[in-house]
Design a protein around this motif. Structure first.
Motif, PDB file in Angstrom:
ATOM      1  N   GLU A 115       0.868  -1.179   0.000  1.00 28.99           N
ATOM      2  CA  GLU A 115       0.000   0.000   0.000  1.00 28.99           C
ATOM      3  C   GLU A 115       0.902   1.225   0.000  1.00 28.99           C
ATOM      4  OE1 GLU A 115      -3.115   0.005  -0.476  1.00 28.99           O
ATOM      5  OE2 GLU A 115      -4.014  -1.792   0.395  1.00 28.99           O
ATOM      6  N   SER A 117       1.046   5.009   0.922  1.00 32.03           N
ATOM      7  CA  SER A 117       0.231   5.679   1.919  1.00 32.03           C
ATOM      8  C   SER A 117       0.675   7.097   2.221  1.00 32.03           C
ATOM      9  CB  SER A 117       0.265   4.846   3.205  1.00 32.03           C
ATOM     10  OG  SER A 117      -0.693   5.292   4.104  1.00 32.03           O
ATOM     11  N   THR A 120      -3.928   8.038   4.127  1.00 30.30           N
ATOM     12  CA  THR A 120      -4.538   6.865   4.776  1.00 30.30           C
ATOM     13  C   THR A 120      -3.538   6.079   5.624  1.00 30.30           C
ATOM     14  OG1 THR A 120      -4.095   5.511   2.821  1.00 30.30           O
ATOM     15  CG2 THR A 120      -6.255   6.612   2.927  1.00 30.30           C
ATOM     16  N   LEU A 121      -2.488   6.736   6.079  1.00 26.99           N
ATOM     17  CA  LEU A 121      -1.415   6.033   6.782  1.00 26.99           C
ATOM     18  C   LEU A 121      -1.920   5.271   8.007  1.00 26.99           C
ATOM     19  CD1 LEU A 121       1.559   5.343   6.957  1.00 26.99           C
ATOM     20  CD2 LEU A 121       1.944   7.531   8.136  1.00 26.99           C
ATOM     21  N   ASP A 124      -3.939   2.222   6.881  1.00 26.32           N
ATOM     22  CA  ASP A 124      -3.094   1.171   6.310  1.00 26.32           C
ATOM     23  C   ASP A 124      -2.278   0.455   7.379  1.00 26.32           C
ATOM     24  OD1 ASP A 124      -4.031   1.719   3.756  1.00 26.32           O
ATOM     25  OD2 ASP A 124      -2.410   3.114   3.299  1.00 26.32           O
ATOM     26  N   ILE A 142       4.247  -1.024   3.485  1.00 25.58           N
ATOM     27  CA  ILE A 142       3.616   0.287   3.382  1.00 25.58           C
ATOM     28  C   ILE A 142       4.687   1.266   2.910  1.00 25.58           C
ATOM     29  CG2 ILE A 142       2.463   2.175   4.597  1.00 25.58           C
ATOM     30  CD1 ILE A 142       1.492   0.073   6.648  1.00 25.58           C
ATOM     31  N   ASN A 144       5.482   4.577   2.942  1.00 23.38           N
ATOM     32  CA  ASN A 144       5.029   5.701   3.755  1.00 23.38           C
ATOM     33  C   ASN A 144       5.579   6.996   3.154  1.00 23.38           C
ATOM     34  OD1 ASN A 144       4.923   7.725   5.729  1.00 23.38           O
ATOM     35  ND2 ASN A 144       5.187   6.293   7.416  1.00 23.38           N
TER      36      ASN A 144
END
Length: 197
Positions: A115, A117, A120-121, A124, A142, A144
């Protein structure tokens, strides 16, 4: 004579939609113009993608395709079937086989889920991480964009304190100068810098 009426008390509850009902809603046009996914019976509306998110998804896809080679399909924002009540559409899912292997059904698992992100961190890290661990995904990344790092979650374990009852036993944070190897191709090394915008 007094008449006593006994009322049955029923608390309101959330209705969980099935994948079949979710598809039917889509056919009826209820999601027109929206990106949605089914998570544990809830229809989640996905936020619009900003330029940084969109280019990062493409950057990750290209890096994985170039490094993983044959025998896997690197998919972008396509459904993964986690059963009756969940069908997420992760930014990237890497599955065994090729596109032709999935013409009649979505994959039911993935070798790697990524994902990308920014806005929407928290979602997720919590909801999605627990969902993927519950589904037995052993390698969840993720990207980030907020902190410019890659968060790797591995080894799903039961954790009743999480949204879906599962979590990751191993969480690793990598930054720009580091490299990462997907569990499905441990001999492959990707530069974290090439995954970030």
């Amino acid at each position: 004579m007094t008449r006593v009426t006994t009322a049955l008390l029923v608390e309101p509850h959330q209705r969980r939609w099935t994948r079949e009902e979710y598809y039917r809603m889509g056919e009826l046009g209820l999601f027109r113009g929206q990106r949605v996914e089914l998570i544990d019976g809830a229809v989640m509306v996905l936020s619009p993608q900003g330029p940084s998110h969109a280019t990062s998804v493409e950057r990750v896809r290209k890096a994985l395709e170039a490094s993983l080679g044959a025998g896997v399909w690197v998919r972008t924002q396509l459904p993964v079937d986690f059963g009756t009540h969940s069908e997420p559409e992760p930014d990237i899912s890497v599955v065994s086989g090729s596109l032709e292997d999935y013409t009649s059904a979505h994959p039911v698992t993935a070798l790697l889920i990524v994902e990308v992100s920014d806005t929407t961190l928290s979602y997720d890290r919590n909801n999605k991480a627990s969902l993927y661990a519950h589904a037995g995904i052993t390698d969840y990344w993720i990207v980030n964009l907020v902190n410019r790092q890659l968060e790797i979650r591995r080894q799903p374990v039961v954790n009743p304190n999480t949204v879906h009852g599962f979590d990751s036993a191993e969480i690793t944070i990598l930054r720009g100068g580091d490299t990462v190897s997907p569990l499905c191709r441990p001999q492959t090394q990707l530069s974290i810098a090439e995954l970030l915008p």
